[in-house]
Structures are given as C-alpha cells and as structure tokens.
Design a protein around this motif. Structure first.
Motif, PDB file in Angstrom:
ATOM      1  N   VAL A 140      31.897  -8.166 -16.253  1.00 47.39           N
ATOM      2  CA  VAL A 140      30.462  -7.957 -16.043  1.00 47.39           C
ATOM      3  C   VAL A 140      29.741  -9.299 -15.910  1.00 47.39           C
ATOM      4  N   LEU A 141      30.103 -10.256 -16.765  1.00 45.73           N
ATOM      5  CA  LEU A 141      29.484 -11.579 -16.664  1.00 45.73           C
ATOM      6  C   LEU A 141      29.806 -12.227 -15.324  1.00 45.73           C
ATOM      7  N   SER A 142      31.057 -12.082 -14.861  1.00 45.58           N
ATOM      8  CA  SER A 142      31.448 -12.674 -13.580  1.00 45.58           C
ATOM      9  C   SER A 142      30.702 -12.035 -12.421  1.00 45.58           C
ATOM     10  N   ALA A 143      30.433 -10.729 -12.547  1.00 41.73           N
ATOM     11  CA  ALA A 143      29.741 -10.025 -11.462  1.00 41.73           C
ATOM     12  C   ALA A 143      28.252 -10.330 -11.437  1.00 41.73           C
ATOM     13  N   SER A 144      27.710 -10.849 -12.527  1.00 42.27           N
ATOM     14  CA  SER A 144      26.270 -11.150 -12.593  1.00 42.27           C
ATOM     15  C   SER A 144      25.994 -12.497 -11.937  1.00 42.27           C
ATOM     16  N   ARG A 145      26.145 -12.535 -10.635  1.00 41.48           N
ATOM     17  CA  ARG A 145      26.069 -13.815  -9.929  1.00 41.48           C
ATOM     18  C   ARG A 145      24.645 -14.365  -9.845  1.00 41.48           C
ATOM     19  N   SER A 146      23.655 -13.528 -10.042  1.00 47.02           N
ATOM     20  CA  SER A 146      22.276 -14.018  -9.965  1.00 47.02           C
ATOM     21  C   SER A 146      21.663 -14.250 -11.341  1.00 47.02           C
ATOM     22  N   ALA A 147      22.378 -13.909 -12.408  1.00 46.36           N
ATOM     23  CA  ALA A 147      21.825 -14.055 -13.757  1.00 46.36           C
ATOM     24  C   ALA A 147      22.323 -15.342 -14.395  1.00 46.36           C
ATOM     25  N   PRO A 148      21.467 -16.045 -15.142  1.00 47.54           N
ATOM     26  CA  PRO A 148      21.907 -17.301 -15.779  1.00 47.54           C
ATOM     27  C   PRO A 148      23.050 -17.105 -16.772  1.00 47.54           C
ATOM     28  N   VAL A 149      23.162 -15.889 -17.355  1.00 50.84           N
ATOM     29  CA  VAL A 149      24.203 -15.674 -18.362  1.00 50.84           C
ATOM     30  C   VAL A 149      25.612 -15.768 -17.781  1.00 50.84           C
ATOM     31  N   ARG A 150      25.740 -15.708 -16.464  1.00 50.54           N
ATOM     32  CA  ARG A 150      27.081 -15.794 -15.869  1.00 50.54           C
ATOM     33  C   ARG A 150      27.740 -17.130 -16.184  1.00 50.54           C
ATOM     34  N   HIS A 151      26.939 -18.146 -16.444  1.00 55.71           N
ATOM     35  CA  HIS A 151      27.498 -19.457 -16.736  1.00 55.71           C
ATOM     36  C   HIS A 151      28.051 -19.556 -18.155  1.00 55.71           C
ATOM     37  N   LEU A 152      27.848 -18.513 -18.958  1.00 56.76           N
ATOM     38  CA  LEU A 152      28.455 -18.456 -20.283  1.00 56.76           C
ATOM     39  C   LEU A 152      29.868 -17.887 -20.230  1.00 56.76           C
ATOM     40  N   ASP A 153      30.254 -17.364 -19.082  1.00 57.83           N
ATOM     41  CA  ASP A 153      31.582 -16.770 -18.911  1.00 57.83           C
ATOM     42  C   ASP A 153      32.615 -17.888 -18.751  1.00 57.83           C
ATOM     43  N   PRO A 154      33.569 -18.033 -19.682  1.00 53.07           N
ATOM     44  CA  PRO A 154      34.565 -19.110 -19.535  1.00 53.07           C
ATOM     45  C   PRO A 154      35.510 -18.902 -18.377  1.00 53.07           C
ATOM     46  N   ALA A 155      35.558 -17.681 -17.806  1.00 58.25           N
ATOM     47  CA  ALA A 155      36.434 -17.413 -16.662  1.00 58.25           C
ATOM     48  C   ALA A 155      35.628 -17.146 -15.399  1.00 58.25           C
ATOM     49  N   PHE A 156      34.415 -17.681 -15.324  1.00 51.09           N
ATOM     50  CA  PHE A 156      33.557 -17.444 -14.156  1.00 51.09           C
ATOM     51  C   PHE A 156      34.247 -17.956 -12.891  1.00 51.09           C
ATOM     52  N   PRO A 157      34.412 -17.098 -11.867  1.00 51.74           N
ATOM     53  CA  PRO A 157      35.112 -17.536 -10.648  1.00 51.74           C
ATOM     54  C   PRO A 157      34.328 -18.619  -9.913  1.00 51.74           C
ATOM     55  N   ILE A 158      35.050 -19.583  -9.388  1.00 59.84           N
ATOM     56  CA  ILE A 158      34.429 -20.711  -8.699  1.00 59.84           C
ATOM     57  C   ILE A 158      35.016 -20.844  -7.311  1.00 59.84           C
ATOM     58  N   MET A 159      34.313 -21.556  -6.446  1.00 57.17           N
ATOM     59  CA  MET A 159      34.819 -21.857  -5.114  1.00 57.17           C
ATOM     60  C   MET A 159      35.891 -22.941  -5.208  1.00 57.17           C
ATOM     61  N   ASP A 160      36.768 -22.945  -4.213  1.00 60.63           N
ATOM     62  CA  ASP A 160      37.834 -23.949  -4.206  1.00 60.63           C
ATOM     63  C   ASP A 160      37.285 -25.367  -4.126  1.00 60.63           C
ATOM     64  N   THR A 161      36.108 -25.508  -3.542  1.00 61.12           N
ATOM     65  CA  THR A 161      35.531 -26.844  -3.371  1.00 61.12           C
ATOM     66  C   THR A 161      34.640 -27.258  -4.535  1.00 61.12           C
ATOM     67  N   ASP A 162      34.459 -26.374  -5.534  1.00 62.91           N
ATOM     68  CA  ASP A 162      33.576 -26.681  -6.658  1.00 62.91           C
ATOM     69  C   ASP A 162      34.274 -27.578  -7.679  1.00 62.91           C
ATOM     70  N   VAL A 163      33.539 -28.570  -8.165  1.00 63.59           N
ATOM     71  CA  VAL A 163      34.021 -29.468  -9.216  1.00 63.59           C
ATOM     72  C   VAL A 163      32.965 -29.482 -10.313  1.00 63.59           C
ATOM     73  N   PRO A 164      33.359 -29.327 -11.591  1.00 63.47           N
ATOM     74  CA  PRO A 164      32.356 -29.308 -12.657  1.00 63.47           C
ATOM     75  C   PRO A 164      31.833 -30.704 -12.964  1.00 63.47           C
ATOM     76  N   VAL A 165      30.601 -30.768 -13.419  1.00 63.33           N
ATOM     77  CA  VAL A 165      30.112 -32.035 -13.962  1.00 63.33           C
ATOM     78  C   VAL A 165      30.933 -32.351 -15.207  1.00 63.33           C
TER      79      VAL A 165
END
Length: 451
Positions: free
Chosen positions: A187-212
């Motif tokens: 559910v957290l991963s599917a909430s792509r427009s909600a800020p709480v999605r960033h609390l998901d430790p398994a949030f799917p990312i793009m292949d080109t994304d790099v974390p700060v």
C-alpha cells in the motif's frame, strides 16, 4: 583443606568460564540460523526467476535487490514473531520468567540472533546478485548505497516481529504478520502521490535513481528507531526509555516525508552517451552500457554500409530518454533489460536493426499529420532495403495478406516498390535515398520521391 578448597574454587571457575553465553548459543543453534537461511533461499529463488531483468546492469541489480525488501521484511517479521512465541509453545514462560537476568536481557537473547541472521540472509542474497551481475556488466559500477538502510530495515522487522510474538498468544500470529507486512508495504509503495510513500523501506525506484547520501541513514534510523522503541516499551524496566528511539524515528520519518522526491537524483552516468563516430549516422549508446557499443554497431553495420554516401541523414542514433533532437534518430531502447538486451547481449540483432532503420524516417519532432499512401510505401521499401526482413517476417506478411483482396494488393504494391529500389543502379539509388532522407528530416512528406 585450603588447597582443596582452592582447587574446587578453581574448578568451578573453570567450568563457569567454559559455559557458553546465552546469546552465542542462540546465534549458533536453533531457529535463528534457519531464519537467515530461509530469507536467503526465498530471495535467491525470486531473484533467479527475474534474472533476465537485472543481470547485466548494476543499477537494475541495485533496484531489484532493494525492492526484494518487500519480501524480506515481512519474512523477517514472521521469523521474529515465531521466535517470540517460542516459550509459549514450549510452556516454559513461567520458568523463563524466574531467570536472574533482567527482562530486557531475556528479550534480547533470542531477538538479536534472529534479527542479525535475517539481515545477513538479505545481505548475502544482495551480494550474490551483485556477483551474478559482475560477469555481464557492460559499464557503470556497483550501486551499494541502499544496502545499509535495507539491511537495517530487515533486522528491525525481525525485532518488531518478536515483540508481536511475545504479545499475541496465537500460532497464527507469524503468518498473519507476514501477510499484513506485505500488504502494508504494498500500500505504501502504491501511494505514489502521498509523502508517506517515502517511509517505505522497499519503495520501488527507477533504475537511474540514486539516493542522496543521507537517505539510507535516515531510513535506518526510522526503521531501527521504531523497532527499539517497541522492544524497550515491552521489555525495559524503565519504559520511558522507549521515548528516545521513538523520537529519533519520528525525526527521521519527518525528514524523509518532508524531503520527498528530493531524496533521489538522476545518476550522472545516465545522462552520458558513448558513440562510434566511424559511421554515418554515428551510433551512440547510454554510458551505463558502454560495453555493448561494439555489439550494437555491429548489428547496424549492414544499415550503415548501405547508407554510405547518402546525404540528408541524421547525425547519430541517440540512446536517452525523451524525443530525439533535430539531427538525431532514436536508437531502439536497450532498457528495460529482459527484452532487447539480456545479460549484455542483444536478443534479436536483426529486429534491432529493423527498428533502428524505422527510426531514421519516423521523426519524433515532426507534427502529427496523415501522410500520403505513397510515403508509406516508400518508408517500407527503405526499411526492407536497409534491414532485409527474415523468413519469420515474410511469413507474417503472407498471413496478413490472406485476410482480403485489398491487403493482397497492398502487399504486391509494397513488394514491387522494394524490388524497384533494390534494382536501381548504385548511383541512382544513392540519389533517391538522399532525396528521401532530406525530405523526411525536413518533415516534408510531399518531398519524398516516388518509387
């Protein structure tokens, strides 16, 4: 007597010193190593089943092992929950409660081994995935930045699970917790427009994304803080001490949600291209797959060889997101892996060349408008000349034309145009192709010469 007493004392001291520490016994025997092996085996099977989509790309491997936390986290929580209910299943709760150790020590003795073993199982699966990618990697470098935060999250899930196992008196608690954890993370991963999605430790990312650099640190504090707060609230004599890790978790969660998409940025290498400029058009691939450039150029060598001396061509085939520029044509995408490229190899070089040829005439920056039928026929003839179709494509054309008489007539017209272009003298054909590409690059269908 004194000597005997001393000897007995020495013997007792020797036997006491040889007794294994409870934490060591829990870590080396029993359920904890099995829990780590279960995490490793489960992730190994899942990653092996999807290997074509990540093996050969460092960024894809990092993204896939990161998303594997969607399975590893709930599995670790279920393992911790099962371990937490051990004394209840053995009917040794009262006996365990009479031990001289403090409640927190009695809690951590079975909790820490399960947390460490499940985290080690996840880390081993990620490491094996990176080893599997290494022989096929075509550029870039490993992306381990997310591993610390993901590993801590798996350990925290096991610790939280053990608290649930101690509190909930049911054998079904472990599987139900695993299901609830999986659904919650989903559910957290599917909430792509909600800020709480960033609390998901398994949030799917793009292949080109790099974390700060501080994103994994904040994620580790967020998950570990919640786990330690729950453990202290359950087992510590002074339960108010749980407020300290809880405050740290809330602060880290606030940073994650407030920063939002600023937690990620595009990898610099994803914006770069490497090119083979020995041909016209030049052949460029994304720098993350620089090792595939000779293979891609080889697949297009027949096309570039037939275009030698032709004017009006785009300057290069480009391999990046977005529409091509005015002097470029779009190269067939190498990503997502598993389609055009698998383990560093093109799956269908002939089809790849045909798609690249089509991109030379289908200009992405031209206005959408209906074009004359003769232009369609000319496009088809150019593609057939530059990248001749194989038997499978010819058989498909035959099946398509059997439907009705209009299709059969259209196929005869196209075949006649192909034959006329192939039968031209070399100088005549070069002039015709120059006029054709000049008109197509200028978005001028009326200027396309007839066949």
């Amino acid at each position: 007597m004194s000597l005997g007493a001393t000897g007995l004392g020495t013997g007792r001291g020797t036997r006491a010193s040889r007794e294994p520490h409870p934490l060591r016994a829990e870590a080396l025997r029993g359920f904890a190593p099995l829990a780590g092996a279960a995490v490793l085996l489960t992730l190994g099977v899942l990653l092996a089943g999807s290997a074509a989509r990540w093996q050969g790309g460092w960024a894809e491997t990092a993204a896939q092992t990161h998303v594997a936390g969607l399975i590893a986290g709930p599995l670790a929580a279920a393992a911790g929950c099962w371990q937490g209910g051990r004394e209840r299943r053995r009917r040794t709760e009262e006996l365990w409660g009479t031990a001289a150790r403090a409640p927190l020590a009695r809690f951590l003795a079975p909790a820490l081994p399960v947390a460490l073993w499940t985290a080690a199982g996840y880390l081993a699966a990620a490491g094996l995935a990176m080893l599997a990618t290494w022989p096929y990697a075509q550029g870039d470098r490993p992306h381990p930045a997310l591993l610390p935060g993901d590993t801590v999250a798996v350990a925290a899930a096991a610790l939280l699970g053990l608290v649930v196992g101690r509190v909930v008196p049911s054998r079904l608690a472990a599987p139900l917790l695993a299901i609830a954890g999986y659904v919650g993370l989903g559910v957290l991963s599917a909430s792509r427009s909600a800020p709480v999605r960033h609390l998901d430790p398994a949030f799917p990312i793009m292949d080109t994304d790099v974390p700060v650099w501080w994103q994994p640190v904040s994620m580790a504090v967020w998950t570990a803080g919640l786990a330690f707060a729950a453990a202290l609230a359950y087992a510590a004599r002074r339960r108010a001490t749980a407020l300290l890790p809880l405050a740290a978790a809330v602060a880290a969660g606030a940073v994650l949600t407030q920063t939002g998409d600023g937690l990620w940025h595009e990898a610099p290498l994803a914006r770069r291209q490497v090119c083979d400029t020995s041909t016209t058009p030049a052949v460029c691939v994304n720098a993350r797959y620089a090792g595939m450039l000779p293979q891609v150029a080889g697949a297009l060598s027949g096309v570039t060889g037939r275009l030698e001396g032709v004017r009006g061509l785009p300057a290069r085939w480009e391999d990046r997101d977005g529409a091509p520029r005015a002097d470029e044509a779009e190269l067939p995408h190498l990503t997502p892996l598993g389609w055009t490229a698998v383990r560093g190899r093109l799956t269908d070089p002939t089809g790849f060349a045909w798609s690249a040829t089509a991109a030379l005439s289908l200009r992405g920056d031209c206005p959408d408008a209906a074009q004359p039928h003769r232009v369609d026929v000319a496009d088809d003839a150019v593609r057939a000349f530059l990248a001749p179709a194989g038997p499978a494509t010819r058989a498909s054309d035959e099946r398509w034309a059997r439907a009705d008489a209009a299709r059969r007539a259209d196929l005869r017209e196209r075949r006649a145009a192909r034959a006329r272009l192939a039968g031209m003298a070399e100088r005549e054909r070069r002039a015709w192709l120059s006029a054709y590409f000049t008109a197509r690059v200028a978005c001028d269908p009326k200027g396309v010469p007839a066949l």
